[in-house]
Design a protein around this motif. Structure first.
Motif, PDB file in Angstrom:
ATOM      1  N   UNK A   1       0.860  -0.731   0.445  1.00 58.79           N
ATOM      2  CA  UNK A   1       0.192  -0.300  -0.098  1.00 58.79           C
ATOM      3  C   UNK A   1       0.846   1.079  -0.228  1.00 58.79           C
ATOM      4  N   UNK A   2       0.479   2.275  -0.893  1.00 57.42           N
ATOM      5  CA  UNK A   2       1.726   3.695  -0.879  1.00 57.42           C
ATOM      6  C   UNK A   2       0.367   4.706  -0.074  1.00 57.42           C
ATOM      7  N   UNK A   3       1.683   4.994   0.365  1.00 54.46           N
ATOM      8  CA  UNK A   3       1.255   6.092   1.240  1.00 54.46           C
ATOM      9  C   UNK A   3       1.885   7.155   1.068  1.00 54.46           C
ATOM     10  N   UNK A   4       0.047   8.214   0.816  1.00 55.30           N
ATOM     11  CA  UNK A   4       0.297   9.255   0.012  1.00 55.30           C
ATOM     12  C   UNK A   4       0.962  11.054   0.374  1.00 55.30           C
ATOM     13  N   UNK A   5       2.059  11.245  -0.508  1.00 55.74           N
ATOM     14  CA  UNK A   5       2.162  12.381   0.026  1.00 55.74           C
ATOM     15  C   UNK A   5       1.881  13.304   0.613  1.00 55.74           C
ATOM     16  N   UNK A   6       2.343  14.245   2.129  1.00 54.95           N
ATOM     17  CA  UNK A   6       2.177  15.029   3.335  1.00 54.95           C
ATOM     18  C   UNK A   6       2.098  16.438   1.411  1.00 54.95           C
ATOM     19  N   UNK A   7       1.013  16.757   1.776  1.00 49.05           N
ATOM     20  CA  UNK A   7       0.977  18.410   1.450  1.00 49.05           C
ATOM     21  C   UNK A   7       2.117  19.592   2.159  1.00 49.05           C
ATOM     22  N   UNK A   8       2.699  20.454   0.740  1.00 47.12           N
ATOM     23  CA  UNK A   8       3.220  21.647   1.961  1.00 47.12           C
ATOM     24  C   UNK A   8       3.400  22.300   1.686  1.00 47.12           C
TER      25      UNK A   8
END
Length: 82
Positions: A1-8
């Motif tokens: 399962x891929x973890x989505x990137x946190x917004x910057x």
């Protein structure tokens, strides 16, 4: 399962006042004395931190009398952080 990137999110804080913490005074060319009659000495002030809001320096020079001679007193006023 891929973890989505946190917004910057970039935050810019403006109109900050950085106060002067110290002033170092030295003679030009590492010279700190006047050794001849009518000689001169150029003084250089270095303000810290280098990114202070107001780095202007106010100088006052007074001739003072000692026990057997005269000497010069250099008074430097810290700048206001305006």
């Amino acid at each position: 399962m891929m973890v989505p990137e946190s917004p910057t999110l970039a935050i810019t804080i403006s109109n900050q006042v950085i106060k002067v913490t110290s002033i170092t005074v030295a003679g030009a060319g590492s010279t700190n004395t006047i050794s001849s009659d009518k000689g001169t000495l150029q003084l250089i002030a270095t303000v810290s931190p280098s990114f202070a809001t107001n780095k202007s320096v106010t100088w006052t020079i007074r001739c003072m009398r000692g026990n057997h001679n005269f000497f010069w007193l250099v008074i430097i006023q810290l700048p206001t952080a305006s």
